[in-house]
Design an enzyme around this catalytic site. Structure first.
Site, mmCIF file in Angstrom:
data_model
loop_
_atom_site.group_PDB
_atom_site.id
_atom_site.type_symbol
_atom_site.label_atom_id
_atom_site.label_comp_id
_atom_site.label_asym_id
_atom_site.label_seq_id
_atom_site.Cartn_x
_atom_site.Cartn_y
_atom_site.Cartn_z
ATOM 1 N N SER A 196 -2.034 -5.059 -6.808
ATOM 2 C CA SER A 196 -2.265 -4.588 -8.177
ATOM 3 C C SER A 196 -0.995 -4.610 -9.023
ATOM 4 C CB SER A 196 -2.843 -3.167 -8.150
ATOM 5 O OG SER A 196 -2.089 -2.347 -7.293
ATOM 6 N N ASP B 96 -7.345 1.961 0.887
ATOM 7 C CA ASP B 96 -6.068 2.609 1.202
ATOM 8 C C ASP B 96 -5.644 2.095 2.578
ATOM 9 O OD1 ASP B 96 -4.053 4.274 2.065
ATOM 10 O OD2 ASP B 96 -4.991 6.111 1.287
ATOM 11 N N ASN C 62 1.791 -6.822 2.157
ATOM 12 C CA ASN C 62 2.789 -6.550 1.107
ATOM 13 C C ASN C 62 2.849 -5.083 0.693
ATOM 14 O OD1 ASN C 62 4.321 -7.141 -1.570
ATOM 15 N ND2 ASN C 62 2.381 -6.235 -2.230
ATOM 16 N N SER D 208 12.352 -5.925 3.895
ATOM 17 C CA SER D 208 13.356 -5.658 2.857
ATOM 18 C C SER D 208 14.732 -5.940 3.439
ATOM 19 C CB SER D 208 13.275 -4.179 2.448
ATOM 20 O OG SER D 208 14.448 -3.786 1.768
ATOM 21 N N TYR E 280 12.628 4.520 5.006
ATOM 22 C CA TYR E 280 12.235 3.212 4.451
ATOM 23 C C TYR E 280 12.860 2.092 5.287
ATOM 24 C CZ TYR E 280 11.628 -0.591 1.040
ATOM 25 O OH TYR E 280 11.289 -1.776 0.425
ATOM 26 N N LYS F 27 10.967 -0.838 7.558
ATOM 27 C CA LYS F 27 11.140 -2.269 7.277
ATOM 28 C C LYS F 27 11.766 -2.996 8.470
ATOM 29 C CE LYS F 27 9.262 -2.351 3.211
ATOM 30 N NZ LYS F 27 8.011 -3.083 3.024
ATOM 31 N N ILE G 83 14.244 -6.271 -6.582
ATOM 32 C CA ILE G 83 13.261 -7.016 -7.382
ATOM 33 C C ILE G 83 12.766 -6.128 -8.533
ATOM 34 C CG2 ILE G 83 11.098 -8.348 -7.319
ATOM 35 C CD1 ILE G 83 13.237 -9.539 -5.437
#
Ligand code: NAP
Length: 242
Positions: A11, A60, A87, A139, A152, A156, A185
């Protein structure tokens, strides 16, 4: 029949640009979203103006049942999934000592376990066909580690291990599994940073610009059209990693 691509978190940001990229290149795209209904409808409308139809599916990806239903929907309707782009993801900036159990679980469930569960649902159909591409979005922080983003970075880094191992396991089935490691990004994920902070980041990037979602989407297109690349982690970061 067109190749079928399922993209999680399509989205906004990188997922959205990838959905556009693949749809414009004749893939049948199923764009997953969770909360951003308006944004996914907007994407659908935008592409329709160019006579391109995409399919959307709300799920979800932290919920196993919703993942199962989503994959079943795609397989029932299109009969196959040629490309899976894992993603969807979240980030959070916190000192390690401030990360709560709930933060940790939410991060690992959203960013890492979702890759396991979505891939697990999709794989049997790919193995049957002895064909497929899986691209996991990790990442640079999963490679180098980021201060104040331990959970995080851990999620990753987990994706990188999963990608490398699965690529070996699935090579005999002709399924290619790769990861893309973006740097900084230009998406909502970085919207907390003010202009000055973004300038600072930019100055630290040797290519002297921050990345755009399309930079990542271009690499996704390249990978899904390549038949001899597997088990790789491709950095798209303007050489920012240290
Ligand atoms: P974004 O603009 O914040 O978009 C995140 C996307 O993930 C949204 O489409 C969101 O959908 C979806 N999502 C989040 N939780 C979900 C859930 N539980 N179920 C289904 N979808 C969910 O972020 P982005 O920058 O495009 O990030 C995409 C991926 O790239 C992430 O894995 C991120 O870690 C990675 N990445 C980004 C950067 C960067 O600098 N931006 C750098 C390295 C890696 P809804 O809004 O519909 O809920």
């Amino acid at each position: 029949m067109a190749k079928v691509a399922l993209i999680t978190g399509a989205s906004r940001g990188i997922g959205r640009a990838s959905a556009k990229m693949l749809a414009k290149n004749n893939f049948k795209v199923i764009a997953n979203y969770n909360k951003s209904e308006e944004s996914i409808n907007d994407l659908k409308r935008e592409l329709k103006e160019e006579n391109i139809e995409i399919d959307t599916y709300k799920a979800d990806i932290t919920k196993k049942e919703e993942i199962k239903n989503m994959v079943k929907y795609v397989l029932d309707k299109y009969g196959k999934i040629d490309v899976l782009i894992n993603n969807a993801g979240i980030s959070q900036i916190k000192l390690f000592t401030d990360i709560t159990d709930e933060d940790w679980e939410n991060m690992l469930n959203t960013n890492l376990s979702s890759v396991f569960y979505v891939t697990k649902e999709v794989l049997p159909s790919m193995i049957n066909k002895k064909e497929g591409h899986i691209i996991n979005i990790t990442s640079v922080w999963g490679i180098t580690g980021a201060s104040c983003e331990v959970h995080y970075s851990a999620s990753k880094a987990g994706i990188i291990g999963l990608t490398k191992a699965l690529a070996k396991e699935l090579a005999p089935s002709n399924i290619k599994v790769n990861a893309i490691a973006p740097g900084f990004i230009n998406t909502d994920m970085n919207k907390e940073l003010n202009n000055e902070e973004v300038e600072e980041v930019k100055n630290e990037i040797p290519l002297k610009r921050i990345g755009e979602p399309e930079d990542v989407a271009n690499c996704i297109k390249y990978l899904v059209e390549s038949e001899y690349i597997t088990g790789q982690v491709i950095k798209i970061d303007g050489r920012m990693d240290k």
